[in-house]
Design an enzyme around this catalytic site. Structure first.
Site, mmCIF file in Angstrom:
data_model
loop_
_atom_site.group_PDB
_atom_site.id
_atom_site.type_symbol
_atom_site.label_atom_id
_atom_site.label_comp_id
_atom_site.label_asym_id
_atom_site.label_seq_id
_atom_site.Cartn_x
_atom_site.Cartn_y
_atom_site.Cartn_z
ATOM 1 N N ARG A 48 0.861 -1.191 0.000
ATOM 2 C CA ARG A 48 0.000 0.000 0.000
ATOM 3 C C ARG A 48 0.895 1.238 0.000
ATOM 4 N NH1 ARG A 48 1.786 1.940 3.911
ATOM 5 N NH2 ARG A 48 0.623 3.857 3.586
ATOM 6 N N ALA A 50 1.019 5.042 -2.336
ATOM 7 C CA ALA A 50 0.938 5.254 -3.787
ATOM 8 C C ALA A 50 2.151 4.727 -4.568
ATOM 9 C CB ALA A 50 0.691 6.735 -4.059
ATOM 10 N N ARG A 91 -7.036 -0.819 -7.292
ATOM 11 C CA ARG A 91 -7.430 0.337 -6.456
ATOM 12 C C ARG A 91 -7.554 1.564 -7.365
ATOM 13 N NH1 ARG A 91 -4.291 1.256 -0.935
ATOM 14 N NH2 ARG A 91 -6.262 2.232 -0.350
ATOM 15 N N GLN A 198 -2.815 3.085 9.772
ATOM 16 C CA GLN A 198 -1.496 3.110 9.115
ATOM 17 C C GLN A 198 -0.489 3.945 9.919
ATOM 18 O OE1 GLN A 198 -4.410 3.413 7.518
ATOM 19 N NE2 GLN A 198 -4.313 2.659 5.433
ATOM 20 N N ASP A 239 -1.746 10.671 -2.754
ATOM 21 C CA ASP A 239 -2.086 9.562 -3.657
ATOM 22 C C ASP A 239 -2.330 10.036 -5.072
ATOM 23 O OD1 ASP A 239 -2.938 8.610 -0.803
ATOM 24 O OD2 ASP A 239 -2.556 6.844 -2.046
ATOM 25 N N ASN A 249 -5.236 12.386 -0.351
ATOM 26 C CA ASN A 249 -4.411 11.554 0.533
ATOM 27 C C ASN A 249 -5.366 10.864 1.507
ATOM 28 O OD1 ASN A 249 -1.761 10.655 1.420
ATOM 29 N ND2 ASN A 249 -2.111 11.841 3.271
ATOM 30 N N LYS A 250 -4.809 10.047 2.373
ATOM 31 C CA LYS A 250 -5.628 9.273 3.315
ATOM 32 C C LYS A 250 -6.678 10.148 3.990
ATOM 33 C CE LYS A 250 -5.509 5.786 4.007
ATOM 34 N NZ LYS A 250 -6.447 4.935 3.219
HETATM 35 O O1 MRU Z 1 -4.794 3.301 1.787
HETATM 36 P P1 MRU Z 1 -3.317 3.483 1.814
HETATM 37 O O2 MRU Z 1 -2.680 2.982 3.062
HETATM 38 O O3 MRU Z 1 -2.648 2.958 0.558
HETATM 39 O O4 MRU Z 1 -3.116 5.078 1.786
HETATM 40 C C1 MRU Z 1 -1.816 5.586 1.697
HETATM 41 C C2 MRU Z 1 -1.728 7.052 1.809
HETATM 42 O O5 MRU Z 1 -2.717 7.752 1.876
HETATM 43 C C3 MRU Z 1 -0.350 7.651 1.742
HETATM 44 O O6 MRU Z 1 -0.289 8.821 2.502
HETATM 45 C C4 MRU Z 1 -0.007 7.987 0.297
HETATM 46 O O7 MRU Z 1 -0.180 6.871 -0.535
HETATM 47 C C5 MRU Z 1 1.362 8.511 0.129
HETATM 48 S S1 MRU Z 1 2.585 7.263 0.214
HETATM 49 C C6 MRU Z 1 4.110 7.948 -0.044
#
Ligand code: MRU
Length: 348
Positions: A48, A50, A91, A198, A239, A249-250
């Protein structure tokens, strides 16, 4: 033990993936040999973040194509394209997935009438170049971000944008890890990051391994810490950044940005240019992944919401560019991002 994390590794025929759903309790490595297995690993968040999703998908293509070398060249290319299309459905939000798969498709097309074994080598070289490029981008992001920070600052981060989400240094965590190597120390508050934690499970695990001073807070504590003057800067990953600088982003990132704005705290978004999507005009156009309500109702083995109650579980939110102090990429820092500045960065 290597201090930094390489969550996805090519192993001559299969992909070794650190199963992030098991962290921090267990370090379990998966052996991925088919596109279906990689699709599942991406969907379940074993891999997981990006850039890591993009790298995983590229190597997933390589693993799958190892199984079809005896086919005719035209059949081999048909399977290659189907595999790429299939992995692209794993995804929807992180654009690195589509960016990496697009590179794999072009690498395949460039092979024309080569023997399958030669095409296979080219595909594996391309996946490796994607990985190496993202790793180098992370280091450059860290360098660029360090110019914006001062020794001793306290940083709030959300979700995980470290090595687990990329390769080794991460994006949002890169200045912290690079700084540590140079005797520049930061204190970090890691938002727990509901519903899948996370921040608590992954960011805390990575920073603890790197001997960084990290404290986990629940997401709803960030405002209080800011009001108390305990946060000097917020740094998050992304993302997908739209052409106007809006950044997905998350989920929860937007709330952190609003809080930072209210308290006059700089809000930095770190990401490689592979996360910038010039084909998506604004944040409103970014597809937001909706995930299983069970992640909220039965998060880690215990039911916390009554049966039958409705749940809304978007995995990401969008922070409008007006709330972003700077987007920090390997190509440089875009202060107060907008459409013109992002275009200039991307050379368009
Ligand atoms: O759902 P996830 O855990 O894949 O979400 C990840 C994020 O939101 C990260 O902050 C993002 O991918 C940046 S990773 C360098």
């Amino acid at each position: 033990m290597e201090q930094y994390v390489v969550p996805v590794e090519w192993q001559e025929g299969y992909v070794k993936v650190l199963d992030q759903t098991e962290l921090p309790e267990r370090e379990t490595w998966l052996e991925i040999r088919t596109a279906e297995q990689m699709w599942d690993a991406i969907r379940r968040l074993c891999v997981r973040g990006a850039p890591a999703i993009g790298i995983g998908a590229a190597y997933g293509v390589c693993a799958e194509m190892r199984r079809h070398e005896d086919e005719s060249a035209s059949e081999y290319h048909r399977i290659l394209n189907d595999t790429i299309d299939y992995l692209a459905t794993s995804r929807p939000t992180a654009v690195n997935l589509f960016w990496a798969l697009d590179r794999m498709r072009k690498a395949g097309e460039a092979c024309g009438n080569l023997e399958n074994t030669e095409t296979r080598v080219k595909l594996e070289e391309e996946a490796n170049a994607i990985e190496k490029g993202e790793e180098a981008a992370c280091i450059a992001i860290g360098e660029n971000m360090l110019h914006l920070l001062k020794d001793g600052m306290t940083i709030l981060t959300h979700c995980n944008a470290g090595g687990l989400a990329t390769v080794r240094y991460g994006t949002a965590l890169a200045p912290i890890l690079l700084g540590k190597e140079r005797g520049i120390n930061f204190k970090v508050y890691a938002d727990e990051t509901r519903p899948l934690l996370q921040g608590a499970r992954l960011t805390a695990w990575e920073l603890q391994r790197a001997a960084v001073d990290v404290t986990v807070i629940t997401d709803n504590m960030a405002g209080m810490l800011m009001a108390q003057g305990k946060i000097d800067a917020v740094i998050v990953g992304c993302d997908r950044v739209a052409a106007n600088g809006d950044a997905a982003n998350k989920v929860g990132t937007y709330s952190a940005a609003v809080l930072a704005h209210y308290h006059g705290i700089p809000f930095y978004v770190a990401g490689p240019v592979s996360t910038i999507d010039m084909k998506t005009p604004t944040g409103a156009d970014i597809p937001i992944e909706q995930r299983d309500p069970e992640e909220v109702t039965c998060g880690f083995g215990r039911r916390t919401v009554p049966e039958g109650v409705k749940v809304y579980n978007p995995a990401f939110d969008v922070t409008p560019h007006e709330l972003i102090t700077a987007i920090v990429t390997e190509r440089g820092v875009v202060m107060h991002p907008d459409r013109e500045k992002i275009s200039a960065l991307m050379g368009e």
